[in-house]
Design an enzyme around this catalytic site. Structure first.
Site, PDB file in Angstrom:
ATOM      1  N   GLU A   1       0.892  -1.191   0.138  1.00 58.27           N
ATOM      2  CA  GLU A   1       0.015   0.024  -0.186  1.00 58.27           C
ATOM      3  C   GLU A   1       0.855   1.105  -0.251  1.00 58.27           C
ATOM      4  OE1 GLU A   1      -2.903   0.554  -0.729  1.00 58.27           O
ATOM      5  OE2 GLU A   1      -3.571  -1.406  -0.781  1.00 58.27           O
TER       6      GLU A   1
ATOM      7  N   CYS B   1     -12.895   1.168 -16.260  1.00 60.75           N
ATOM      8  CA  CYS B   1     -13.453   2.362 -16.057  1.00 60.75           C
ATOM      9  C   CYS B   1     -12.366   3.470 -15.858  1.00 60.75           C
ATOM     10  CB  CYS B   1     -14.300   2.464 -15.218  1.00 60.75           C
ATOM     11  SG  CYS B   1     -15.569   4.143 -14.959  1.00 60.75           S
TER      12      CYS B   1
ATOM     13  N   CYS C   1     -25.167   2.493 -14.622  1.00 59.15           N
ATOM     14  CA  CYS C   1     -24.192   3.821 -14.567  1.00 59.15           C
ATOM     15  C   CYS C   1     -25.205   5.038 -15.164  1.00 59.15           C
ATOM     16  CB  CYS C   1     -22.885   3.512 -15.441  1.00 59.15           C
ATOM     17  SG  CYS C   1     -21.858   4.799 -15.656  1.00 59.15           S
TER      18      CYS C   1
HETATM   19  S1  SF4 Z   1     -20.267   2.109 -17.853  1.00 58.94           S
HETATM   20 FE1  SF4 Z   1     -19.816   3.347 -16.183  1.00 58.94          FE
HETATM   21  S2  SF4 Z   1     -18.647   2.487 -14.819  1.00 58.94           S
HETATM   22 FE2  SF4 Z   1     -18.550   1.183 -16.687  1.00 58.94          FE
HETATM   23  S3  SF4 Z   1     -16.744   1.968 -17.469  1.00 58.94           S
HETATM   24 FE3  SF4 Z   1     -18.464   3.140 -18.538  1.00 58.94          FE
HETATM   25  S4  SF4 Z   1     -18.399   5.066 -17.177  1.00 58.94           S
HETATM   26 FE4  SF4 Z   1     -17.277   3.402 -16.187  1.00 58.94          FE
END
Ligand code: SF4
Length: 257
Positions: free
Chosen positions: A4, A160, A176
């Protein structure tokens, strides 16, 4: 705890080889505490931000003195250790001890800003309001909470990502808000990229590297000669390294770890 500290500012691919050698050499806090702080800085190699090595050594010393050589499990005791902030304490308690904590690193903040708030990026600074809103995401069961923390970090690191989120293959795209809104562009001040070349940080790294790679004390002149583009910057950097205790003055105008 070692990983960490190393991962606070450095990507995992660079951390892995250094971490492996480190753990072989100092498998316990007491092993690290028994060695010189300068050796920790030397073993830190080129991971950058070498004060982390100093603080990790200082934390090991406190762990031996106050916790019987065992990394403490409580959040408060962890937070009291040198170099351990909110994120690192939560990560150690969660990943190391299987406790239920909100582990909010940069990746998780970005993922949740997108999923829950419909924003491409979170605000610059973490607020109590953001903490409170994210807390409800953490499963009640501690084992599941620890797994959730790892999973959300991995989602942010691998899917993401900051610049090129892979929404079509994302397992949570149905939930999302940012994706549902058509991925609106970020509002607010432009996000600045980090520059490194020519900075005081690079200069310090170069000077420290000269001493780290030497077998013994190095003349100050030779250290300063490693940064020729701006002698005043080199002098300032050397003074800073001495003031921070990353370097020490040796005999006859030399410096050492
Ligand atoms: S759908 Fe939403 S959580 Fe998934 S990669 Fe795209 S922005 Fe990120």
């Amino acid at each position: 705890m070692v990983s960490e500290f190393m991962l606070q500012q450095t990507p995992v691919a660079r951390v892995l080889p250094v971490w492996s050698v480190w753990m072989e050499r100092w498998p316990t806090p007491s092993a690290l505490a028994a060695d010189e702080p300068g050796e920790a800085v030397r073993a830190w190699g080129r991971l950058g931000y070498p004060r982390r090595a100093q603080r990790l050594h200082a934390a090991a010393t406190v762990i031996v003195a106050e916790h019987g050589g065992q990394v403490p499990a409580s959040l408060d005791a962890l937070r009291a250790l040198p170099g351990v902030g909110e994120y690192t304490a939560a990560a150690i308690a969660s990943f190391g001890y299987g406790q239920r904590h909100l582990v909010l690193d940069t990746n998780v903040r970005r993922v949740l800003a997108r999923i829950e708030d419909g924003c491409e990026f979170p605000p610059t600074h973490l607020t109590q309001g953001e903490r409170d809103r994210r807390q409800v995401w953490v499963p009640d069961d501690p084992a599941q909470a620890a797994a959730w923390a790892v999973a959300s970090m991995e989602l942010g690191a691998l899917v993401c990502t900051a610049r090129t989120p892979a929404c079509p293959s994302c397992p949570v795209r149905e939930s999302c808000a940012w994706f549902a809104a058509g991925r609106p562009a970020h509002e607010g001040p432009p996000r600045r990229g980090q520059t490194y070349a020519g900075t005081d940080r690079q200069c310090r790294g170069v000077l420290l590297g000269v001493v780290r790679d030497a077998a013994g004390p190095v003349p100050e002149e030779a250290v300063l000669a490693a940064w020729t583009s701006d002698p005043a910057q080199a002098t300032r950097a050397l003074e800073g390294l001495l003031a921070d205790g990353l370097l020490r003055k040796g005999a006859q105008a030399t410096v050492t770890l």
